[in-house]
Design an enzyme around this catalytic site. Structure first.
Site, PDB file in Angstrom:
ATOM      1  N   SER A 183      43.057   1.078 -63.464  1.00 64.63           N
ATOM      2  CA  SER A 183      43.478   2.042 -62.333  1.00 64.63           C
ATOM      3  C   SER A 183      45.049   2.127 -61.879  1.00 64.63           C
ATOM      4  CB  SER A 183      42.470   1.386 -61.218  1.00 64.63           C
ATOM      5  OG  SER A 183      41.186   1.826 -61.269  1.00 64.63           O
TER       6      SER A 183
ATOM      7  N   SER B  59      41.449   4.582 -60.362  1.00 61.52           N
ATOM      8  CA  SER B  59      41.040   4.838 -59.171  1.00 61.52           C
ATOM      9  C   SER B  59      42.140   4.723 -58.232  1.00 61.52           C
ATOM     10  CB  SER B  59      40.201   3.525 -58.844  1.00 61.52           C
ATOM     11  OG  SER B  59      40.830   2.202 -58.601  1.00 61.52           O
TER      12      SER B  59
ATOM     13  N   LYS C  80      47.863   1.719 -51.652  1.00 63.97           N
ATOM     14  CA  LYS C  80      46.254   2.032 -51.993  1.00 63.97           C
ATOM     15  C   LYS C  80      45.363   1.492 -50.721  1.00 63.97           C
ATOM     16  CE  LYS C  80      42.972   1.702 -55.609  1.00 63.97           C
ATOM     17  NZ  LYS C  80      42.563   0.916 -56.878  1.00 63.97           N
TER      18      LYS C  80
END
Ligand code: GLN
Length: 490
Positions: free
Chosen positions: A178, A154, A79
């Site tokens: 997330s 997210s 990420k």
């Protein structure tokens, strides 16, 4: 027939060791999948293709020399809030669009030392604030299960990449859900460990008392392997737990017979999609068939978790994001003086959700309101911690849906922050309490979209959540493939 990029890391590791394939082949398989689908999925913000090839060749040499840990040669995606030395790390934000970190985050540093292959950095909501990936400054990610639906957020890019076979596994971060919520929406396994078990060094901060690094994998065993590789104390993170790491893959097969499973009653109320409810219910029946005792449990203050989180997380964010002032990092928009420069930089660099959080947090921390908002939210946090302590006196683990709904359409909740915030209503309590939780796919809803089931255990109960999740995974034998991937074979 499944391609190499569709296999689990555990299977690939044994094939690598047996000389049946090479890291180069596995890496090329992932790269080909990225080529085939990422224009549609948009999981990656940056691809590190050449670096991946070099690292794969190096891993092959190590494997041939018999000196390879179980993660060696397995391609991973990270990420884009996880710092990678000399590789742009944007946090999905214009303000860091050209930021190149001078150091690696600890989780990647550990994997890199063990011979991992980095495929690239994945798209995410700006500064990890969101539940749909629509808050990325670089456009949304599309869920491989339905390209007009969100992958969750997210860490949407990491979840979608693993679901689509673009990466064998991936890292994300979980501050309020997330990792677990996108894992649930994308039909993969998402693990959020105990706060402090994985170092936050090099994880660009959103809400420091809640932020955790977590894993996306296609099996529970893979989650155990990846966790074992990156967990453990780190002098660079003052909140990292001083603890040697277990081999989390060890007790996976112990089963659930005799375990006391509590079903969180607050997580079955209004707003839970019928297809989610029925999928979780049938998984619970299977757990009972396997010898676990199933009873209703309660987290009486869970209803207040969302409100407390949306005071605590924005408060910490308003403080953490003060560093983006146009002086030391990333974007600078010139002005007549430094005040104007800062205002212009922040005005142009942050997106609307980040601005909303900074304003909420600054307000909650301001003189006169601090006790009423931030102070009160901290007291609620304590009540939630006690709720878990009390529940774990009677139960070994707690089970709930991961998210009240399956993947929703892109745009559907974009203009309604409250509806968006509700996506995380079942994941946020674990962050407030710091306890570990895992989401595994429990089936598909009526529209063919994956449902996620969450297992939660007391602090440092990783082995337990993984063991329960593994038993259920075997029993449920979820082997559906996203239509996008199935379409490639046709
Ligand atoms: N969706 C939640 C939020 O917007 C959680 C985000 C996260 O875990 N990073 O804050």
């Amino acid at each position: 027939m499944a391609e190499l990029c569709d296999l689990t890391a555990a299977d690939l590791a044994s094939k690598l060791r047996a000389g049946e394939t090479s890291s180069t082949e596995v890496t090329e398989s992932c790269l080909a999948r990225v080529e085939a689908v990422d224009e549609r999925v948009r999981a990656f913000l940056a691809r590190t293709t050449e670096l991946a090839r070099e690292r794969a060749a190096a891993a092959d040499a190590r494997i041939a020399a018999g000196d390879a840990p179980s993660t060696a040669g397995i391609p991973i995606a990270l990420k884009d809030v996880l710092s990678t030395k000399d590789i742009t790390t944007t946090c999905g934000s214009k303000i860091l669009e050209s930021y190149v970190p001078p150091f690696d985050c600890t989780p990647w540093a550990r994997l890199a030392a063990a011979g991992s292959v980095l495929l690239g950095k994945t798209n995410c909501d700006e500064f990890a604030m969101g539940s749909s990936n629509e808050n990325s400054a670089f456009g949304p990610v599309h869920n491989p299960w339905g390209l007009d639906t969100v992958p969750g957020g997210s860490s949407g890019g990491s979840a979608a990449a693993v679901a689509a076979g673009e990466a064998v596994w991936a890292l994300g971060t979980d501050t309020g859900g997330s990792v677990r919520q996108p894992a649930s929406l994308c039909g993969v396994v998402g693990l959020k460990p105990t706060y402090g078990l994985i170092s936050r060094y090099g994880l660009i901060a959103f809400a420091s008392s809640l932020d955790t690094v977590g894993t996306f994998t296609r099996s529970v065993r893979d989650a155990a392997i990846l966790l074992s590789a990156i967990a453990g104390s780190d002098p660079m993170d003052a909140t990292s737990l001083d603890r040697t790491v277990d081999d989390y893959a060890e007790g996976l097969d112990e089963g659930v017979s005799g375990l006391r499973v509590g079903v969180v009653k607050e997580a079955f109320g209004e707003g839970v999609q019928p297809g989610v409810r029925s999928s979780i219910q049938s998984a619970l029946n299977r757990l009972s068939d396997m010898g676990a005792s199933i009873e209703e449990a309660s987290l009486p203050h869970a209803d207040y978790a969302l409100s407390a989180y949306y005071l605590i997380a924005p408060s910490e964010a308003s403080s953490n994001l003060a560093r983006y002032d146009g002086v030391r990092y990333g974007l600078r928009v010139p002005g007549r003086d430094s005040i104007e420069m800062m205002a212009r930089t922040r005005g142009a660099g942050f997106g609307p959700e980040v601005k909303r959080r900074i304003m909420l947090g600054t307000y909650a921390l301001s003189a006169g309101y601090y006790e009423a908002y931030y102070g009160q939210a901290q007291k609620v946090r304590t009540l939630i911690i006690r709720d878990y302590e009390k529940a774990f006196e009677s139960f070994d683990v707690l089970v709930s849906p991961t998210s009240p709904t399956t993947a929703f359409r892109i745009g559907e909740r974009a203009d309604d922050p409250l509806a968006m915030y509700l996506s995380d209503v079942f994941t946020i309590p674990a962050n407030l309490a710091g306890v570990p939780a895992v989401s595994i796919p429990s089936g598909l809803d009526e529209a063919g979209l994956p449902v996620g089931l969450q297992v939660t255990a007391p602090v440092l109960g990783e082995a337990l959540v993984l063991r329960v999740a593994h038993a259920l995974e075997r029993e449920l034998a979820f082997d559906a493939v996203p239509p996008l991937v199935a379409g490639l074979a046709a």
